[in-house]
Design a protein around this motif. Sequence first.
Motif, short mmCIF file in Angstrom:
data_model
loop_
_atom_site.label_atom_id
_atom_site.label_comp_id
_atom_site.label_asym_id
_atom_site.label_seq_id
_atom_site.Cartn_x
_atom_site.Cartn_y
_atom_site.Cartn_z
N LEU A 187 0.84 -1.20 0.00
CA LEU A 187 0.00 0.00 0.00
C LEU A 187 0.88 1.25 0.00
O LEU A 187 2.06 1.20 0.38
CB LEU A 187 -0.88 0.06 1.26
CG LEU A 187 -1.92 -1.03 1.50
CD1 LEU A 187 -2.46 -0.90 2.92
CD2 LEU A 187 -3.05 -0.90 0.49
N ARG A 191 -2.06 5.56 2.70
CA ARG A 191 -3.22 4.70 2.69
C ARG A 191 -3.15 3.73 3.88
O ARG A 191 -4.15 3.46 4.54
CB ARG A 191 -3.29 3.92 1.38
CG ARG A 191 -4.38 2.90 1.30
CD ARG A 191 -5.71 3.46 0.89
NE ARG A 191 -5.70 3.94 -0.48
CZ ARG A 191 -6.78 4.32 -1.15
NH1 ARG A 191 -7.96 4.24 -0.56
NH2 ARG A 191 -6.69 4.78 -2.38
N ALA A 192 -1.96 3.20 4.14
CA ALA A 192 -1.79 2.28 5.26
C ALA A 192 -2.11 2.98 6.58
O ALA A 192 -2.76 2.40 7.47
CB ALA A 192 -0.36 1.74 5.27
N VAL A 194 -4.14 5.51 7.05
CA VAL A 194 -5.60 5.69 7.13
C VAL A 194 -6.28 4.40 7.59
O VAL A 194 -7.26 4.43 8.35
CB VAL A 194 -6.16 6.14 5.75
CG1 VAL A 194 -7.68 6.06 5.75
CG2 VAL A 194 -5.70 7.54 5.42
N GLU A 195 -5.74 3.27 7.15
CA GLU A 195 -6.31 1.98 7.53
C GLU A 195 -5.81 1.50 8.89
O GLU A 195 -6.15 0.40 9.33
CB GLU A 195 -5.99 0.92 6.46
CG GLU A 195 -6.53 1.24 5.09
CD GLU A 195 -8.05 1.34 5.06
OE1 GLU A 195 -8.70 0.67 5.90
OE2 GLU A 195 -8.58 2.07 4.21
N LEU A 197 -2.66 0.81 9.79
CA LEU A 197 -1.61 -0.19 9.68
C LEU A 197 -0.24 0.45 9.82
O LEU A 197 0.17 1.28 8.99
CB LEU A 197 -1.70 -0.91 8.33
CG LEU A 197 -2.88 -1.87 8.13
CD1 LEU A 197 -2.96 -2.30 6.67
CD2 LEU A 197 -2.75 -3.08 9.05
N ALA A 203 -1.88 -7.47 8.09
CA ALA A 203 -3.11 -6.87 7.59
C ALA A 203 -4.22 -7.91 7.53
O ALA A 203 -4.01 -9.04 7.09
CB ALA A 203 -2.87 -6.27 6.21
N ARG A 207 -10.90 -6.31 6.41
CA ARG A 207 -11.11 -4.91 6.78
C ARG A 207 -10.75 -3.96 5.63
O ARG A 207 -10.84 -2.75 5.78
CB ARG A 207 -10.26 -4.55 8.00
CG ARG A 207 -10.60 -5.40 9.23
CD ARG A 207 -9.70 -5.06 10.39
NE ARG A 207 -10.48 -4.89 11.60
CZ ARG A 207 -10.00 -4.39 12.73
NH1 ARG A 207 -8.74 -3.98 12.78
NH2 ARG A 207 -10.77 -4.28 13.80
N LEU A 208 -10.32 -4.53 4.50
CA LEU A 208 -9.84 -3.70 3.39
C LEU A 208 -10.67 -3.90 2.13
O LEU A 208 -10.24 -3.56 1.03
CB LEU A 208 -8.37 -4.03 3.09
CG LEU A 208 -7.40 -3.92 4.28
CD1 LEU A 208 -6.02 -4.41 3.90
CD2 LEU A 208 -7.34 -2.49 4.79
N GLN A 210 -13.09 -2.35 0.95
CA GLN A 210 -13.50 -1.13 0.26
C GLN A 210 -12.40 -0.52 -0.60
O GLN A 210 -12.66 0.39 -1.38
CB GLN A 210 -13.96 -0.08 1.30
CG GLN A 210 -12.82 0.66 2.01
CD GLN A 210 -12.10 -0.18 3.06
OE1 GLN A 210 -12.49 -1.32 3.32
NE2 GLN A 210 -11.05 0.37 3.65
N LEU A 211 -11.19 -1.04 -0.51
CA LEU A 211 -10.07 -0.46 -1.25
C LEU A 211 -10.16 -0.78 -2.74
O LEU A 211 -10.66 -1.84 -3.13
CB LEU A 211 -8.74 -0.98 -0.71
CG LEU A 211 -8.34 -0.59 0.71
CD1 LEU A 211 -6.97 -1.17 1.03
CD2 LEU A 211 -8.33 0.93 0.87
#
Length: 334
Positions: A187, A191-192, A194-195, A197, A203, A207-208, A210-211
């Motif tokens: 990622l 972006r990481a 925001v998630e 991570l 990971a 939970r991802l 929507q990416l």
Amino acid sequence: MLDVRRLRILQHLAAYGTVAATADALHLTAPAVSQHLAALQKEAGTPVVEKHGRTLRLTAAGELLVAHTEVILAELAAAESGLAALQSGRRGTVRISAFASAARTLVPPLFERLADSDPDRGADSHTGFARDLSLRLSVQEPDEALDELHKRSTDLALVHSYSVLPRSVPAVWEQTVLMEEPVLLALHPDRAAVEGLAAGQPADLSRLAQLPWLTPGPETSCYEMIQRACGAAGFVPDIRASSSDFSVLTALAAVDAGAVLVPRMALPDNTAPLSLHPLVRPVSRTVFTVSRAGTGKHPDLRAVLDLLHETATALDDRDGSRPDGASAPSRRPS
């Protein structure tokens, strides 16, 4: 008595599918192939091929003969390998078919070792490589490489299988596991963040969902691996870009175009623009060699196999020490 030359023709027909293709592969005419098949049928005392539309297909007797022919040819190959081993200094050509990331990381040292062979002794003292050993490389997806091996158009196939996508090969062929590597999530660092991570943190794909996702082309097993990994996490990936070149996919991930699952060996040399993460539900890729039965003892092929194993071990030791690159125990693919 069955003629081995005719059995070989039948084996090629099983591999190539048509008389014309078999004739081309064996440098014969189509009528000559047909004549040999007719003679083999008389020797067998039962039909070995039958017409199916405008083509020929093997009968049950033909399938049985092909299965035995594989064993016979393997024994002949082993005998030839033994003779070659007795003739010191004899060198030939080893044809290698490898998938792209293996061709980029594991095969160049073979060519480098050839270039660095001692000109006075004519061979590398560690691997036995000779200056007159010639290598031929073709870059192919694993299925294509195995098909070339079946057709005897290559000597060694460098292939892979995934823990979520096993690959089967004929039991009569020889397999050697080179390494097992993790599949990592790549990622953009923002972006990481925001998630939630941190760098190197495992990971959870569920939970991802929507990416946006970046994947290899649907004709590749790597694409199927991503589909299965995401499917196991409960979603179908929203694919925004597709390329069979992982360097393209990681470059896109580095500018936050999406997320990509990438085997460790396929990562670019510079991973600084990326945030890399192992998976909570690990996915691994096993890299292994496949050769026809009996050929692995040939001194030229043996030297290539030994150096491939040496290179893979060094690569695994180097990358396995990274926090994002812990490797799973080696296993033999099924």
